[in-house]
Design an enzyme around this catalytic site. Structure first.
Site, PDB file in Angstrom:
ATOM      1  NE  ARG A  64      -6.136  -1.366   7.749  1.00 42.17           N
ATOM      2  CZ  ARG A  64      -5.980  -0.956   9.197  1.00 42.17           C
ATOM      3  NH1 ARG A  64      -6.334  -1.431  10.080  1.00 42.17           N
ATOM      4  NH2 ARG A  64      -5.731   0.560   9.434  1.00 42.17           N
ATOM      5  CD  GLN A  99      -8.734   6.115   8.428  1.00 49.04           C
ATOM      6  OE1 GLN A  99      -8.847   5.591   9.450  1.00 49.04           O
ATOM      7  NE2 GLN A  99      -7.689   6.001   7.584  1.00 49.04           N
ATOM      8  CG  ASP A 133     -14.521  16.631  14.138  1.00 47.49           C
ATOM      9  OD1 ASP A 133     -14.323  15.945  13.433  1.00 47.49           O
ATOM     10  OD2 ASP A 133     -14.026  17.769  14.121  1.00 47.49           O
ATOM     11  CE  LYS A 191      -2.622   1.453   3.577  1.00 45.76           C
ATOM     12  NZ  LYS A 191      -3.543   1.647   4.483  1.00 45.76           N
TER      13      LYS A 191
END
Length: 180
Positions: free
Chosen positions: A116, A144, A165, A73
């Site tokens: 992932r 993500q 956040d 990757k």
């Protein structure tokens, strides 16, 4: 791999979504984590090369002999891309045939990373959270966050997910984006 075949698959986010579910990915992550613990996969430390534009190039190889496969990757971290409405972490993932060394597929590594990471969250939540858990938490609303939320909801029937956040406007935008 067919000896006559020298081409490779190019898999977009949409292609990947069409063949794997979050549930499948969570189980795959559990298997991958077990392979790391069992020492049946070689995962050298990532190599980082700093760029001249306040960015970095990260190379992350892995080899799984029992799967006859290797992967690489490449993720590039360019925080100032956000100023130009570009992704800050574009990535590509190569899948390599472990018998021939041929690159057999090139995947949208940005989506692979999101999937992932979300699946890793789901695997941990599945193994560590109470089975009757009804409240989850999500910290951050970046690239993500959506797959992580999907993973939480895949492994538990949550009635509530609390989202934090540092920027409350991003929380509102994330809620709008992910609400059915």
């Amino acid at each position: 791999m067919d000896k006559e075949r020298t081409g490779m698959l190019l898999l977009s986010k949409e292609d990947i979504k069409s063949v794997i579910t979050m549930k499948d990915m969570i189980e795959a992550d559990k298997q991958a984590f077990k392979m790391v613990v069992d020492g049946t996969v070689d995962t050298p430390l990532r190599t980082v090369i700093n760029g001249k534009y306040d960015g970095a190039f990260l190379f992350m190889p892995a080899y799984a002999p029992e799967l006859d496969a290797a992967a690489m990757k490449v993720i590039n971290i360019f925080p100032h891309n956000i100023d130009n409405n570009l992704m800050t972490s574009p990535a590509q993932t190569m899948l390599i045939d472990g018998k021939t060394g041929y690159v057999i597929a090139m995947l949208d590594g940005t989506y692979v990373t999101q999937l992932r990471t979300g699946a890793a969250t789901g695997a941990a939540f599945d193994l560590l959270a109470k089975k009757d858990c009804r409240v989850g938490a999500l910290i951050g609303t970046g690239g993500q966050a959506a797959p992580q939320l999907e993973a939480l909801l895949t492994v538990r029937r949550l009635g509530e997910v609390r989202i934090f956040d540092r920027d409350s406007a991003r929380v509102s935008a994330f809620i709008d984006m992910t609400s059915d």
